[in-house]
Design a protein around this motif. Structure first.
Motif, PDB file in Angstrom:
ATOM      1  N   TYR A   3       0.842  -1.204   0.000  1.00 34.92           N
ATOM      2  CA  TYR A   3       0.000   0.000   0.000  1.00 34.92           C
ATOM      3  C   TYR A   3       0.875   1.251   0.000  1.00 34.92           C
ATOM      4  N   ASP A  28       2.729   1.517  -3.427  1.00 33.88           N
ATOM      5  CA  ASP A  28       1.867   1.874  -4.548  1.00 33.88           C
ATOM      6  C   ASP A  28       1.333   3.302  -4.448  1.00 33.88           C
ATOM      7  N   ASN A  29       1.357   3.878  -3.278  1.00 29.16           N
ATOM      8  CA  ASN A  29       0.778   5.209  -3.111  1.00 29.16           C
ATOM      9  C   ASN A  29       1.826   6.314  -2.930  1.00 29.16           C
ATOM     10  N   ASN A  89       6.814   0.342  -9.016  1.00 29.13           N
ATOM     11  CA  ASN A  89       5.568   0.699  -8.345  1.00 29.13           C
ATOM     12  C   ASN A  89       4.684   1.519  -9.276  1.00 29.13           C
TER      13      ASN A  89
END
Length: 336
Positions: free
Chosen positions: A277, A280-281, A299
């Motif tokens: 998480y 990816d962010n 990513n």
């Protein structure tokens, strides 16, 4: 088949030892029966030979004294000896017959069951002794021994003596039946005792082993399943119980390890999800290459920054995405 019959059938099928003991007992009794029949036949043959020899001796004796009796026409002595012979229960008739075939003296045991039966069936007259004797001679269970009456080389007639094997056969079979009944009774008692002892010494321990194996397959071990006895069955039962206990403990340890591993894997998955998480962010590109410079991880920021998707970029060399004018300088930095 009702419940009781089904229960007995199930019990019979589950008791291997008892089943084979019963089969063996039946086989032994059958062998004993066959042996008894063979023995009866041998005894009958021996008794027949013995009786035939006795009849021959009696006939020889009667023929010896008959010559003088015929010459003197004095048959009282001959009749006395003939009556004495017929009093033997095995002999059923005796007759002294002259050369013309006329009976000089004849004795028939009219009380003998065989003779009484023949007289009744064939309506024979009791006073016609020669006719009765000739009729009895043809019966397969009646034997006749004869001897000529000779005096000074002159043929004067013959002595005929008949005997039956019915009484001997009946006595032999009665004795055989008694012996067989006693033998079967003793065999039955012996087999019953053997089955009881076998069931106690082998059947019950084997049943406990079966129950132990069943509980083991169900993963339920009864701690009160104690072993008894110091014989081979008891030793095997004790070893089985120890083995089952050890297997049960190993199963519990294995279950505990599985639970702990599942917890560890769950924790790792949770951390991986958190890491993914974050990766990816994040706005920065996070990447990983192999030794040759090919992308093995990118990513989501890569796609936002370059416009190339992660799927089409993975497996390609990072230099393919660098402007040609800057490629050489970048490769030198990568090699350092």
């Amino acid at each position: 088949m009702d419940n009781n019959q089904r229960s007995v059938h199930t019990w019979w099928k589950s008791r291997i030892a008892v089943r084979y003991l019963v089969i063996t007992s039946i086989l032994l009794i059958s062998i004993n029966l066959v042996a008894e029949i063979v023995l009866i036949r041998q005894n009958l043959k021996w008794q027949l030979e013995k009786l035939e020899k006795k009849a021959e001796n009696e006939v020889q004796f009667l023929s010896t004294i008959s010559g003088e009796a015929i010459l003197k026409s004095n048959f009282s002595t001959l009749q006395t000896f003939m009556e004495r012979t017929i009093h033997d229960s095995n002999f059923i008739y005796g007759a002294a017959i002259d050369r013309q075939g006329i009976p000089l003296t004849a004795q028939i045991d009219l009380e003998n069951p065989t003779i009484a039966k023949e007289l009744k069936i064939h309506n024979l007259k009791k006073n016609n002794t020669l006719n009765i004797i000739n009729h009895l001679k043809e019966k397969e269970n009646i034997y006749e021994v004869s001897s000529p009456i000779i005096n000074n080389d002159e043929y004067l007639g013959e002595i005929r003596l008949g005997f039956s094997v019915n009484k001997i056969t009946t006595e032999l079979y009665q004795n055989a039946v008694k012996t067989l009944v006693i033998s079967m009774t003793m065999s039955g008692v012996l087999v019953t005792v053997i089955i009881i002892l076998f069931q106690r010494q082998v059947g019950v321990p084997l049943q406990k082993l079966t129950e132990l194996a069943t509980t083991l397959t169900k993963r339920k071990l009864d701690e009160n399943n104690d072993t008894q006895g110091n014989d081979e069955i008891g030793i095997i039962q004790g070893s089985m119980h120890q083995m089952a206990t050890q297997i049960q403990e190993n199963l519990l340890d294995l279950q505990q390890q599985i639970v702990e591993r599942e917890k560890t894997e769950t924790a790792l998955l949770e951390r991986e999800e958190k890491y993914r998480y974050v990766v990816d962010n994040i706005a920065e590109v996070i990447f990983q290459t192999d030794a040759t410079g090919k992308w093995i991880f990118l990513n989501a920021a890569w796609e936002n920054m370059t416009g190339f998707t992660v799927e089409e970029s993975l497996g390609k060399n990072f230099s393919d995405f660098i402007h040609p004018s800057e490629r050489l300088q970048t490769l030198n930095k990568f090699q350092r």
